[in-house]
Design a protein around this motif. Structure first.
Motif, mmCIF file in Angstrom:
data_model
loop_
_atom_site.group_PDB
_atom_site.id
_atom_site.type_symbol
_atom_site.label_atom_id
_atom_site.label_comp_id
_atom_site.label_asym_id
_atom_site.label_seq_id
_atom_site.Cartn_x
_atom_site.Cartn_y
_atom_site.Cartn_z
ATOM 1 N N ASP A 8 0.830 -1.202 0.000
ATOM 2 C CA ASP A 8 0.000 0.000 0.000
ATOM 3 C C ASP A 8 0.868 1.258 0.000
ATOM 4 O O ASP A 8 0.586 2.227 -0.721
ATOM 5 N N PHE A 9 1.913 1.270 0.808
ATOM 6 C CA PHE A 9 2.832 2.406 0.835
ATOM 7 C C PHE A 9 3.490 2.579 -0.530
ATOM 8 O O PHE A 9 3.575 3.696 -1.061
ATOM 9 N N GLN A 10 3.949 1.492 -1.108
ATOM 10 C CA GLN A 10 4.592 1.525 -2.420
ATOM 11 C C GLN A 10 3.653 2.120 -3.467
ATOM 12 O O GLN A 10 4.041 2.987 -4.260
ATOM 13 N N LYS A 11 2.424 1.693 -3.466
ATOM 14 C CA LYS A 11 1.451 2.174 -4.452
ATOM 15 C C LYS A 11 1.143 3.648 -4.245
ATOM 16 O O LYS A 11 1.011 4.417 -5.207
ATOM 17 N N GLU A 12 1.059 4.073 -2.998
ATOM 18 C CA GLU A 12 0.671 5.454 -2.713
ATOM 19 C C GLU A 12 1.725 6.459 -3.163
ATOM 20 O O GLU A 12 1.398 7.564 -3.597
ATOM 21 N N VAL A 13 3.023 6.084 -3.078
ATOM 22 C CA VAL A 13 4.077 7.047 -3.402
ATOM 23 C C VAL A 13 4.544 6.957 -4.851
ATOM 24 O O VAL A 13 5.439 7.704 -5.254
ATOM 25 N N LEU A 14 3.937 6.080 -5.665
ATOM 26 C CA LEU A 14 4.425 5.869 -7.027
ATOM 27 C C LEU A 14 4.474 7.144 -7.853
ATOM 28 O O LEU A 14 5.425 7.374 -8.590
ATOM 29 N N PHE A 15 3.457 7.976 -7.771
ATOM 30 C CA PHE A 15 3.380 9.136 -8.640
ATOM 31 C C PHE A 15 3.697 10.434 -7.903
ATOM 32 O O PHE A 15 3.252 11.503 -8.292
ATOM 33 N N ALA A 16 4.468 10.328 -6.833
ATOM 34 C CA ALA A 16 4.804 11.501 -6.034
ATOM 35 C C ALA A 16 5.765 12.423 -6.778
ATOM 36 O O ALA A 16 6.678 11.980 -7.477
ATOM 37 N N LEU A 17 5.557 13.712 -6.643
ATOM 38 C CA LEU A 17 6.492 14.757 -7.064
ATOM 39 C C LEU A 17 6.909 14.642 -8.531
ATOM 40 O O LEU A 17 8.040 14.957 -8.894
ATOM 41 N N GLY A 18 6.025 14.184 -9.383
ATOM 42 C CA GLY A 18 6.282 14.201 -10.810
ATOM 43 C C GLY A 18 7.150 13.090 -11.349
ATOM 44 O O GLY A 18 7.478 13.069 -12.533
ATOM 45 N N GLY A 19 7.583 12.152 -10.527
ATOM 46 C CA GLY A 19 8.335 11.013 -11.026
ATOM 47 C C GLY A 19 9.829 11.213 -11.140
ATOM 48 O O GLY A 19 10.543 10.327 -11.601
ATOM 49 N N GLY A 20 10.344 12.364 -10.732
ATOM 50 C CA GLY A 20 11.784 12.542 -10.719
ATOM 51 C C GLY A 20 12.296 13.496 -11.775
ATOM 52 O O GLY A 20 11.541 14.126 -12.516
ATOM 53 N N ASP A 21 13.608 13.604 -11.864
ATOM 54 C CA ASP A 21 14.298 14.538 -12.744
ATOM 55 C C ASP A 21 15.465 13.800 -13.383
ATOM 56 O O ASP A 21 16.253 13.153 -12.694
#
Length: 321
Positions: A8-21
């Motif tokens: 659940d934690f993994q799924k929740e943070v997948l699309f955080a903050l635009g996916g990186g740089d």
């Protein structure tokens, strides 16, 4: 009690903050990676030539592939990672035919990663041979990490190298523990609580397996991979807001926004990240409140978000419907 499962934690943070740089480099020091897996199609992975660079789909390759996918798995593929737009430096330290790593080999992998511009170095736990005290090679490698202001994220536990690296004088070091849904450490035991900087739910984490497979794993190494990816996302927000990259400040932001836990028993973890709210709070704190977590846009740059070239990678990252 935490009451959050690892998946659940993994799924929740997948699309955080635009996916990186794409300008943020995360080095993975683990086993070899099966880069033919579909989840890495389009990923910015750079294999580095280390003593353990060859893989044969054995135990080390299975672990290395899983860990790399937790960070760099591409959107809409079979396994999605937390920082798919970041650049991955793959520097194997474990081999399928030899599951230990000497201090000299660890030092070599760290140095090679730094040579290729690593901002974050994720080191999995394993068997680290040689003397209990740091060797000259490892001391030199860690000193260069300090000089380059690189962050080391290490799996905490019985076989972790956090204590060794701390004896080397590592300044930006974040040992990561894995906890179950009740806040209990999955591995490492209560003796390692003082070694853990932060913990995340680390059970049933879904990742890639060699030859196109998918499996679930648990433990501190996999929790550390998630935190390394999230640290990369946080550095990306620094870059977007025009700040100088500062991994040390990112660590402070992560620690200060962790969810405090009052331990009723010795085996319960005191400080943990349990969801997206922790990630977003860290991004805001790191950028002095100048980052909009709802849009993934710095407040002072919102009017340039559609035209600036440095946003092209972020525009390409879209969550699945």
């Amino acid at each position: 009690m935490v009451r959050v499962a690892g998946a659940d934690f993994q799924k929740e943070v997948l699309f955080a903050l635009g996916g990186g740089d794409s300008q943020i480099n995360i080095a993975v020091l683990d086993g070899p990676v099966d880069r033919t897996h579909d989840c890495f199609r389009g990923a910015r992975l750079v294999p580095l030539d280390t003593a353990a660079a060859e893989g044969s789909d054995g135990r080390a390759t299975a672990q290395g592939t899983h860990i790399a996918s937790l960070i760099f798995g591409q959107p809409c593929s079979s396994v999605e990672g937390v920082a798919p737009l970041c650049r991955g430096l793959i520097a194997p330290i474990f081999s399928d035919d030899r599951l230990d790593c000497s201090q000299a080999e660890l030092a070599q992998a760290i140095t090679i990663a730094l040579d290729h511009g690593a901002h974050i170095i994720q080191i999995s736990g394993g068997l680290f041979g040689g003397p209990r005290q740091p060797t000259a090679e490892l001391l030199d490698a860690v000193a260069r990490c300090n000089a380059d202001n690189a962050l080391i994220v290490a799996g905490a536990g019985r076989d972790g190298c956090g204590s060794l690296l701390r004896r080397c004088g590592a300044t930006n070091l974040l040992p990561v523990g894995a906890i179950d849904q009740h806040g209990r450490l999955i591995d490492g035991g209560d003796a390692s609580l003082h070694e853990i900087g932060i913990a995340v739910p680390g059970a049933n984490l879904i990742g890639a397996a060699p030859q196109g497979g998918i499996d679930s794993r648990r433990g501190a190494n996999y929790a550390a991979a998630l935190i390394a990816g999230i640290a990369g996302l946080l550095l990306g927000t620094q870059r977007q807001t025009g700040r100088t990259l500062d991994p040390g400040a990112a660590v402070e932001a992560m620690l200060s926004t962790a969810t405090p836990r009052v331990a009723a028993r010795a085996y319960e973890c005191h400080r943990a990240w349990i969801g997206l709210a922790n990630v977003e709070a860290a991004a805001v704190r790191l950028n002095d409140g100048m980052y909009d977590t709802a849009t993934g846009t710095p407040f002072q740059l919102w009017h340039r978000a559609q035209t600036s070239a440095k946003w092209s990678d972020h525009a390409a990252f879209r969550p699945r419907a």
